[in-house]
Design an enzyme around this catalytic site. Structure first.
Site, PDB file in Angstrom:
ATOM      1  N   ARG A 161      17.311 -69.485 -37.109  1.00 55.25           N
ATOM      2  CA  ARG A 161      17.416 -69.630 -38.756  1.00 55.25           C
ATOM      3  C   ARG A 161      16.763 -71.313 -39.240  1.00 55.25           C
ATOM      4  O   ARG A 161      16.160 -71.378 -39.792  1.00 55.25           O
ATOM      5  CB  ARG A 161      18.330 -69.522 -38.800  1.00 55.25           C
ATOM      6  CG  ARG A 161      18.786 -68.137 -39.504  1.00 55.25           C
ATOM      7  CD  ARG A 161      18.574 -67.177 -37.750  1.00 55.25           C
ATOM      8  NE  ARG A 161      19.093 -65.568 -37.764  1.00 55.25           N
ATOM      9  CZ  ARG A 161      20.172 -65.143 -37.502  1.00 55.25           C
ATOM     10  NH1 ARG A 161      21.249 -65.865 -36.813  1.00 55.25           N
ATOM     11  NH2 ARG A 161      20.259 -64.060 -37.674  1.00 55.25           N
ATOM     12  N   ASP A 190      15.160 -64.583 -32.746  1.00 58.27           N
ATOM     13  CA  ASP A 190      16.088 -64.079 -33.626  1.00 58.27           C
ATOM     14  C   ASP A 190      14.654 -64.017 -34.936  1.00 58.27           C
ATOM     15  O   ASP A 190      13.443 -64.142 -34.315  1.00 58.27           O
ATOM     16  CB  ASP A 190      17.094 -64.646 -34.343  1.00 58.27           C
ATOM     17  CG  ASP A 190      18.131 -63.532 -34.970  1.00 58.27           C
ATOM     18  OD1 ASP A 190      17.548 -62.358 -36.029  1.00 58.27           O
ATOM     19  OD2 ASP A 190      18.973 -64.293 -34.571  1.00 58.27           O
ATOM     20  N   HIS A 264      16.944 -57.852 -33.781  1.00 57.95           N
ATOM     21  CA  HIS A 264      16.542 -58.813 -34.220  1.00 57.95           C
ATOM     22  C   HIS A 264      15.522 -59.394 -33.688  1.00 57.95           C
ATOM     23  O   HIS A 264      15.840 -61.201 -33.352  1.00 57.95           O
ATOM     24  CB  HIS A 264      18.068 -60.167 -34.136  1.00 57.95           C
ATOM     25  CG  HIS A 264      19.351 -59.724 -35.254  1.00 57.95           C
ATOM     26  ND1 HIS A 264      19.021 -60.677 -36.681  1.00 57.95           N
ATOM     27  CD2 HIS A 264      20.254 -59.388 -34.582  1.00 57.95           C
ATOM     28  CE1 HIS A 264      20.683 -59.692 -36.986  1.00 57.95           C
ATOM     29  NE2 HIS A 264      21.221 -59.917 -35.906  1.00 57.95           N
ATOM     30  N   ASP A 328      23.035 -56.567 -30.673  1.00 56.73           N
ATOM     31  CA  ASP A 328      24.339 -56.584 -31.915  1.00 56.73           C
ATOM     32  C   ASP A 328      22.956 -55.911 -32.724  1.00 56.73           C
ATOM     33  O   ASP A 328      21.421 -56.391 -33.082  1.00 56.73           O
ATOM     34  CB  ASP A 328      24.421 -57.797 -32.103  1.00 56.73           C
ATOM     35  CG  ASP A 328      23.653 -58.891 -32.592  1.00 56.73           C
ATOM     36  OD1 ASP A 328      22.727 -58.850 -32.278  1.00 56.73           O
ATOM     37  OD2 ASP A 328      23.766 -59.637 -33.427  1.00 56.73           O
ATOM     38  N   GLU A 329      23.769 -54.811 -33.845  1.00 57.22           N
ATOM     39  CA  GLU A 329      23.077 -55.590 -35.620  1.00 57.22           C
ATOM     40  C   GLU A 329      21.750 -54.705 -35.111  1.00 57.22           C
ATOM     41  O   GLU A 329      20.110 -55.055 -35.786  1.00 57.22           O
ATOM     42  CB  GLU A 329      23.076 -56.946 -36.354  1.00 57.22           C
ATOM     43  CG  GLU A 329      24.215 -56.994 -36.406  1.00 57.22           C
ATOM     44  CD  GLU A 329      23.959 -58.475 -37.640  1.00 57.22           C
ATOM     45  OE1 GLU A 329      25.513 -58.362 -38.616  1.00 57.22           O
ATOM     46  OE2 GLU A 329      24.014 -59.117 -37.418  1.00 57.22           O
ATOM     47  N   TRP A 395      32.589 -60.032 -31.168  1.00 57.66           N
ATOM     48  CA  TRP A 395      32.483 -60.949 -31.919  1.00 57.66           C
ATOM     49  C   TRP A 395      32.958 -59.988 -33.521  1.00 57.66           C
ATOM     50  O   TRP A 395      33.619 -61.473 -34.847  1.00 57.66           O
ATOM     51  CB  TRP A 395      31.121 -61.481 -32.835  1.00 57.66           C
ATOM     52  CG  TRP A 395      29.588 -60.261 -32.829  1.00 57.66           C
ATOM     53  CD1 TRP A 395      29.617 -59.489 -32.232  1.00 57.66           C
ATOM     54  CD2 TRP A 395      29.612 -59.833 -34.442  1.00 57.66           C
ATOM     55  NE1 TRP A 395      28.997 -58.434 -32.705  1.00 57.66           N
ATOM     56  CE2 TRP A 395      28.449 -58.646 -34.042  1.00 57.66           C
ATOM     57  CE3 TRP A 395      29.324 -60.368 -35.547  1.00 57.66           C
ATOM     58  CZ2 TRP A 395      28.309 -58.130 -35.437  1.00 57.66           C
ATOM     59  CZ3 TRP A 395      29.704 -59.962 -36.619  1.00 57.66           C
ATOM     60  CH2 TRP A 395      28.477 -58.812 -36.155  1.00 57.66           C
ATOM     61  N   TYR A 420      33.321 -68.219 -36.724  1.00 58.85           N
ATOM     62  CA  TYR A 420      32.495 -69.070 -37.181  1.00 58.85           C
ATOM     63  C   TYR A 420      32.252 -69.971 -37.910  1.00 58.85           C
ATOM     64  O   TYR A 420      32.593 -69.821 -39.108  1.00 58.85           O
ATOM     65  CB  TYR A 420      31.468 -67.136 -37.356  1.00 58.85           C
ATOM     66  CG  TYR A 420      30.919 -66.074 -36.912  1.00 58.85           C
ATOM     67  CD1 TYR A 420      31.283 -65.920 -35.423  1.00 58.85           C
ATOM     68  CD2 TYR A 420      30.102 -64.984 -36.971  1.00 58.85           C
ATOM     69  CE1 TYR A 420      30.474 -65.211 -34.735  1.00 58.85           C
ATOM     70  CE2 TYR A 420      29.118 -64.155 -36.306  1.00 58.85           C
ATOM     71  CZ  TYR A 420      29.963 -64.460 -34.423  1.00 58.85           C
ATOM     72  OH  TYR A 420      29.439 -63.604 -34.628  1.00 58.85           O
ATOM     73  N   TRP A 470      26.140 -70.397 -36.359  1.00 56.23           N
ATOM     74  CA  TRP A 470      25.090 -69.618 -37.232  1.00 56.23           C
ATOM     75  C   TRP A 470      23.909 -70.424 -38.606  1.00 56.23           C
ATOM     76  O   TRP A 470      25.206 -71.050 -39.056  1.00 56.23           O
ATOM     77  CB  TRP A 470      25.372 -67.980 -37.681  1.00 56.23           C
ATOM     78  CG  TRP A 470      25.922 -67.161 -36.404  1.00 56.23           C
ATOM     79  CD1 TRP A 470      26.428 -66.901 -36.220  1.00 56.23           C
ATOM     80  CD2 TRP A 470      24.654 -66.584 -35.641  1.00 56.23           C
ATOM     81  NE1 TRP A 470      27.129 -66.426 -34.896  1.00 56.23           N
ATOM     82  CE2 TRP A 470      26.394 -66.101 -34.986  1.00 56.23           C
ATOM     83  CE3 TRP A 470      23.344 -65.885 -35.063  1.00 56.23           C
ATOM     84  CZ2 TRP A 470      25.399 -65.308 -33.023  1.00 56.23           C
ATOM     85  CZ3 TRP A 470      22.867 -65.911 -34.173  1.00 56.23           C
ATOM     86  CH2 TRP A 470      24.036 -64.991 -33.419  1.00 56.23           C
ATOM     87  N   GLU A 472      21.323 -69.836 -40.996  1.00 54.74           N
ATOM     88  CA  GLU A 472      21.278 -69.885 -42.098  1.00 54.74           C
ATOM     89  C   GLU A 472      20.907 -70.859 -43.180  1.00 54.74           C
ATOM     90  O   GLU A 472      20.892 -71.565 -43.588  1.00 54.74           O
ATOM     91  CB  GLU A 472      21.358 -68.523 -42.703  1.00 54.74           C
ATOM     92  CG  GLU A 472      20.757 -67.154 -41.736  1.00 54.74           C
ATOM     93  CD  GLU A 472      22.051 -66.587 -40.684  1.00 54.74           C
ATOM     94  OE1 GLU A 472      22.787 -65.665 -40.026  1.00 54.74           O
ATOM     95  OE2 GLU A 472      22.895 -67.864 -40.510  1.00 54.74           O
TER      96      GLU A 472
END
Length: 754
Positions: A161, A190, A264, A328-329, A395, A420, A470, A472
């Site tokens: 990010r 990512d 991702h 993930d995701e 997580w 986190y 993370w 961002e």
């Protein structure tokens, strides 16, 4: 006095003198055994460091530079051996050490170079810090024997990010080493950027490492300084990666690389469109956060060929036994429409897209196993079938990790609601927001391997703990350290110190005395949280009292009538008795006004009554703990993850009641669903219950709505002592959900008895 930059630490501005009053050292993380004694030792210019094993040469040089930077005292290769580093084969654990400071000098003994290095880090905190160069320095006598609780003590950094340079990565590793961390999780890929050179596919960095601009406009809203450049990005060459790996290894830190698959992956798909289910659709490298449609095609054989090229190079670059493959995701909508993915499901006899992802991960795990590596992934790898040899990084709360450990898989605990560290740790005075605060106290309070929840056999599968960053909203190094510290020190103690030896008040006192070392090295650590917590708790007699708490010791002013507090309002000095509905408002005014807090208390007949739980609530969303159902507070949600709710209120004596009312929050996109069914039962003796209500609730297919659903029933003035509430959960998201099969939640905030 000339200063060297010890292992590239940020900057050194020395403070305080050499001779200090004897006091218990403020050591972080707290060692296993510490014994101070009255002897002293004076370290003088020209002292020697004895390390009879060549394995310790780097550590000896590191120690010499560390002592000089902090005290000004210089060593000599010809000096008398007054600092002795000794490898021993006795009963010390592999990372344990003994440190003794006495009249004859400083001795550090360990069974491994890692143990010696950790002893040196403890010595760092015992050294006096001098403003000016001095030919000598006096240390107080001490004996320490120490070893860690967990073998995995990690920090994670997302460089996709926002990109961090090699020098910035090395500085991050330096500070990790000070607190005995031994795992650096390097999140290299990512949606927003591919950061590792892959020579067999140079497009990944030529195209995937760059985006149109820095993006993430939320940083401007948060008043975080960012410098927009076009294009924005960067990557690490393989030579740079080898350099960082070697640098970390000298500091006893293994690097865990992460190549996030199959989701991702927008940056990778931008560079190699053939990885996508729709190669004709060109995806741009993302400039914002969220969960993208950039999921690799799990049906095409060419996907696996490319990934084996990539992972083969990654395995060769990183000597650590583990490689992180994400997992993930990964939204499955594209796979549902992809002919190749559907053909793969049929050919492999798979039931659905969740099993297709399990097939994808298992196949890549076999490949990395063939290269001598073990796979680790985020807890979504449990969906569709978990490989018995995979390690789970938990997580999405604690429960996935507990389930995996009970099933015999190794686990690293990193639940987002505790660890986190990208979440703010204090009120942001610039933006006047306290949204999403993760306080130092909450971080410190987490136990990665609770004895009550695990058998000894299952607890042995908890490898350790890791905090994640993370990026961002972490656009630069200053913000990185401001978010990371001092909370990372709490994580270090969590991973190192036995749970029975950890105590919040003691940690807080030691940390206050220790923060000068962070300032000394120019680390811009974050301020303590000034977030105020308002709770209704019973006193010794069971009467309701208002409790207001904060991490700081600044005065708290409060009102009970809903009016705005001022500096003339009463100062909170301890629990305040209340006898009826009230709205509590509280605020800190020292220096600058901190985030105000407000809580309305609703009185009812179950207020502050004890609750017994047949099934435990989630520690990630405890809503206030054991009294959450009877604390008179709405909107403080207690959560149950992947399980039913079943608890009983005890009113203390038969009480005439007219109604029972509950409130259930749902937010379908965030995996919080209405319970399938809610049941109320009442009893006078706690043994024989009469069912009053059984109501079914529905989560309409395809509707990602959110709100609060009330479930209530009349009681008709009957005498009741015990009230049992049962709620049946869906347990996993339904088949139509974008994250079908993932663990879902039910949330309740209060049982109102009138």
């Amino acid at each position: 006095m000339r200063k060297t930059l010890l292992t590239l630490l940020i900057s050194v501005v020395l403070a305080s003198g050499c001779t200090q009053t004897v006091e218990t050292p403020a050591l972080l993380p707290l060692p296993s055994q510490v014994s101070s004694h009255t002897s002293t030792y004076t370290l003088r210019d020209g002292y020697g460091i004895d390390c009879q094993d060549a394995k310790l040469n780097f550590i000896a040089d590191y120690t010499s530079r560390m002592i000089h930077d902090l005290t000004g005292v210089s060593s000599s290769p010809d000096g008398k051996a007054e600092v002795r580093l000794t490898l021993t084969s006795d009963s010390l654990q592999s990372e344990g050490y003994r440190l003794r400071i006495g009249r004859k000098g400083i001795d550090i003994e360990a069974a491994s170079p890692a143990g010696i290095f950790y002893g040196v880090q403890t010595l760092r905190q015992l050294l006096p810090r001098q403003e000016e160069a001095s030919p000598s320095c006096t240390l107080h006598g001490i004996d320490i024997q120490d070893s860690p609780r967990f073998g995995w003590r990690g920090l994670h950094l997302d460089v996709s990010r926002h990109f961090f340079t090699v020098d910035e990565i090395k500085r991050f590793i330096d500070v990790m080493a000070m607190y005995k961390f031994n795992r650096f999780h390097w999140h290299l890929t990512d949606d927003q950027g591919w950061r590792i050179e892959i020579r067999s596919h140079p497009e990944l960095t030529r195209l995937g490492a760059w985006r149109e601009g820095i993006g993430f406009p939320e940083n401007e809203k948060l008043a975080f300084p960012t410098e927009d450049v076009h294009p924005y990005g960067g990557f690490y060459t393989q030579e740079q990666i080898r350099d960082v790996v070697a640098y970390a290894a000298e500091r006893m830190i293994e690097i865990l690389p992460e190549i996030d698959l199959p989701g991702h992956s927008t940056a990778a798909i931008h560079a190699l469109p053939e990885l996508f289910c729709r190669p004709d659709k060109r995806l741009a490298v993302w400039m914002h956060g969220g969960v993208s449609e950039g999921v690799m095609c799990a049906g095409r054989e060419s996907t696996y060929a490319i990934l084996e090229d990539i992972l083969g190079e990654v395995c060769a670059l990183f000597p650590f036994e583990y490689i992180h493959l994400g997992g993930d995701e990964a939204p499955k909508k594209g796979w549902e429409k992809c002919p190749q993915c559907q053909a793969r499901i049929r050919a492999e006899g798979l039931a659905n897209e969740n099993e297709l992802q399990a097939y994808f991960m298992h196949r890549l795990e076999k490949f990395v196993n063939s290269r001598g590596k073990r796979m680790i992934g985020w807890d979504e790898i449990m969906e569709g079938g978990l490989s018995p040899t995979a390690t789970v990084m938990s997580w999405r709360g604690v429960l996935p990790g507990l389930e995996a450990a009970r099933g015999g898989n190794d686990v690293v605990m990193t639940p987002g609601s505790y660890l986190y560290l990208n979440h703010p740790q204090s009120y942001n005075r610039v933006t006047n927001t306290s949204e999403g605060i993760l306080s130092l106290k909450r971080v410190y309070g987490f136990d990665p391997a609770p004895e009550a929840d695990l058998t000894p056999e299952a607890r042995a599968h908890i490898l350790g703990v890791q905090a994640c960053q993370w990026s961002e909203c972490t656009p630069n190094e200053q913000i990185l350290y401001y978010k990371e510290y001092p909370r990372a020190i709490a994580v270090a103690e969590m991973g190192w110190t036995a749970q029975t030896d950890r105590n919040w008040e003691d940690f807080q006192a030691r940390l206050k005395r220790h923060l000068g070392l962070l300032s000394l090295y120019g680390i811009p650590y974050g301020a303590p949280s000034r977030e105020l917590q308002i709770a209704l708790v019973p006193d010794a007699a069971g009467k309701p009292c208002i409790r207001i708490s904060a991490e700081t010791d600044e005065p708290i002013h409060y009102t009970l009538d809903g009016s705005e507090p001022t500096q003339e309002s009463p100062v909170y000095e301890g629990p305040v008795a209340v006898s009826g509905d009230c709205t509590v408002r509280a605020q800190i005014f020292a220096d600058a006004p901190a985030c105000p807090a407000e809580q309305t208390i609703h009185f009812h007949k179950a207020l502050c009554k004890p609750v017994s739980y047949a099934l435990p609530y989630s520690t990630n969303h405890d809503g206030g703990g054991d009294f959450a159902m009877t604390d008179g507070c709405f909107e403080k949600w207690q959560g149950f993850e992947k399980q039913d709710a079943d608890f009983t209120l005890d009113l203390g004596r038969p009480t005439t009641i007219d109604s029972i009312r509950t409130r259930w929050m749902y937010d379908i996109s965030d995996w919080v669903l209405r319970p399938r069914e809610v049941t109320f039962s009442i009893s006078e003796d706690g043994k024989s219950f009469t069912e009053l209500l059984r109501r079914k609730l529905v989560n309409p297919e395809g509707q990602y709505d959110k709100g609060v659903e009330e479930v209530s029933c009349p009681v008709g003035g009957r005498p009741v002592r015990f009230i049992r509430v049962e709620a049946r959960s869906e347990k996993v998201n339904p088949a139509w959900h974008s994250s079908a099969g993932a663990p879902c939640w039910i949330f309740i905030d209060e049982v109102v008895v009138e």
